[in-house]
Structures are given as C-alpha cells and as structure tokens.
Design a protein around this motif. Structure first.
Motif, PDB file in Angstrom:
ATOM      1  N   UNK A  88       0.795  -1.221   0.000  1.00  0.00           N
ATOM      2  CA  UNK A  88       0.000   0.000   0.000  1.00  0.00           C
ATOM      3  C   UNK A  88       0.825   1.268   0.000  1.00  0.00           C
ATOM      4  N   UNK A  89       2.052   1.206   0.481  1.00  0.00           N
ATOM      5  CA  UNK A  89       2.893   2.407   0.607  1.00  0.00           C
ATOM      6  C   UNK A  89       3.058   3.183  -0.704  1.00  0.00           C
ATOM      7  N   UNK A  90       3.268   2.505  -1.860  1.00  0.00           N
ATOM      8  CA  UNK A  90       3.413   3.269  -3.107  1.00  0.00           C
ATOM      9  C   UNK A  90       2.162   4.086  -3.467  1.00  0.00           C
ATOM     10  N   UNK A  91       1.021   3.738  -2.893  1.00  0.00           N
ATOM     11  CA  UNK A  91      -0.241   4.427  -3.186  1.00  0.00           C
ATOM     12  C   UNK A  91      -0.385   5.721  -2.389  1.00  0.00           C
ATOM     13  N   UNK A  92       0.458   5.892  -1.384  1.00  0.00           N
ATOM     14  CA  UNK A  92       0.248   6.968  -0.423  1.00  0.00           C
ATOM     15  C   UNK A  92       0.994   8.243  -0.782  1.00  0.00           C
ATOM     16  N   UNK A  93       0.740   8.754  -1.978  1.00  0.00           N
ATOM     17  CA  UNK A  93       1.309  10.027  -2.421  1.00  0.00           C
ATOM     18  C   UNK A  93       0.210  10.853  -3.064  1.00  0.00           C
ATOM     19  N   UNK A  94       0.177  12.137  -2.717  1.00  0.00           N
ATOM     20  CA  UNK A  94      -0.841  13.027  -3.270  1.00  0.00           C
ATOM     21  C   UNK A  94      -0.778  13.009  -4.790  1.00  0.00           C
ATOM     22  N   UNK A  95      -1.961  12.935  -5.418  1.00  0.00           N
ATOM     23  CA  UNK A  95      -2.060  12.939  -6.869  1.00  0.00           C
ATOM     24  C   UNK A  95      -2.102  11.565  -7.515  1.00  0.00           C
ATOM     25  N   UNK A  96      -1.749  10.514  -6.781  1.00  0.00           N
ATOM     26  CA  UNK A  96      -1.806   9.153  -7.336  1.00  0.00           C
ATOM     27  C   UNK A  96      -3.266   8.753  -7.557  1.00  0.00           C
ATOM     28  N   UNK A  97      -3.499   7.966  -8.602  1.00  0.00           N
ATOM     29  CA  UNK A  97      -4.831   7.404  -8.843  1.00  0.00           C
ATOM     30  C   UNK A  97      -4.784   5.963  -8.379  1.00  0.00           C
ATOM     31  N   UNK A  98      -5.640   5.608  -7.405  1.00  0.00           N
ATOM     32  CA  UNK A  98      -5.555   4.300  -6.772  1.00  0.00           C
ATOM     33  C   UNK A  98      -6.915   3.607  -6.717  1.00  0.00           C
ATOM     34  N   UNK A  99      -6.857   2.294  -6.553  1.00  0.00           N
ATOM     35  CA  UNK A  99      -8.058   1.522  -6.237  1.00  0.00           C
ATOM     36  C   UNK A  99      -7.917   1.074  -4.804  1.00  0.00           C
ATOM     37  N   UNK A 100      -9.048   0.958  -4.133  1.00  0.00           N
ATOM     38  CA  UNK A 100      -9.042   0.477  -2.762  1.00  0.00           C
ATOM     39  C   UNK A 100     -10.254  -0.419  -2.561  1.00  0.00           C
TER      40      UNK A 100
END
Length: 144
Positions: A88-100
């Motif tokens: 999950x860490x790579x997802x935790x940056x402002x502006x990233x588009x993620x699924x959860x």
C-alpha cells in the motif's frame, strides 16, 4: 461459515462511487446477512453491500492517523488502515490514482472505509478514470 476458521465468507466487493455511499442506509437487524449497508442505485432499486471497491485520486495523506483522503468524480471519501496494507505504501502520495477495497465504516458526513487492499493505478490513470463510472454502472446492473 468456514468451520475451520470460524469466519463467514464475505461476498465479493461491489464497485461503488462515493456519492452512492453518502446516501447508503445501514441494514439494521440483518447482522447475519453479511451485507451491512444498502446502496441506492436509482429507479427505486438498492443493493446490499459490505465490501466495496472504489477508485480515486489521493488528495491528502495522514500517515500519523493511518488515513488517506481520496476523491472520485462524485466526491471525497476517507480510507483508514492504510499503513498496514501490503504493497500500500506506493499508493500513499498526493495525486496518485488508486483503487481500494475495503469495509464500510461510515457513510456520513463523508464515506469512510477500512482498507483491505490498495493498488496504484496511476500509470494508466486517464483510462481507469474514464472507464470507472461505466464499470460501476455495469456491475451494479448485473447485481441488482
């Protein structure tokens, strides 16, 4: 119920938009159903859900509070438990588009889910963003 572990098998995640969660109602007295919330689909139809699949852009990360704020085309939603998600860490940056994928904790004033899985979709964000609402509508039509 899985007798080996004592756990019930969860139904697969349902794709939803944050705006739909804002109007969801808790299914009281149906604890054995495994479907804790009813999401309105329009035309008087609703769908029982417990595990949701959502996508959005990271607006704010609060590592110290173990949360992230995401935004889809219908509004913002909070995600808790992000520090303990594998990969999950790579997802935790402002502006990233993620699924959860996660379990609904609250729907008002803002939807909040407890993360079970996260993935970074930033590489093809434009495509994922365009297709997301269509994917949500298609799955919900099939399930309703």
């Amino acid at each position: 119920m899985n007798t080996a572990t004592g756990e019930r098998k969860r139904p697969p995640p349902v794709k939803v938009l944050s705006g739909q969660l804002r109007t969801a109602k808790e299914n009281r007295g149906k604890a054995d159903s495994g479907d804790g919330w009813s999401v309105k689909l329009g035309k008087g139809r609703s769908l029982a859900v417990s595990l949701v699949w959502m996508q959005g852009t990271v607006v704010e990360v609060q590592i110290d509070r173990n949360t992230v704020l995401l935004m889809d085309e219908t509004g913002t939603f909070g995600v808790q438990g992000v520090n303990s998600i594998p990969k999950g860490k790579p997802c935790l940056s402002q502006g990233k588009y993620v699924m959860v994928m996660g379990v609904i904790l609250a729907v008002s004033p803002e939807p909040v889910i407890r993360a079970v899985k996260m993935a970074d979709l930033s590489e093809l964000a434009a495509l994922h963003r365009r297709m997301w609402k269509l994917e949500v509508e298609e799955l919900q039509q099939l399930l309703a």
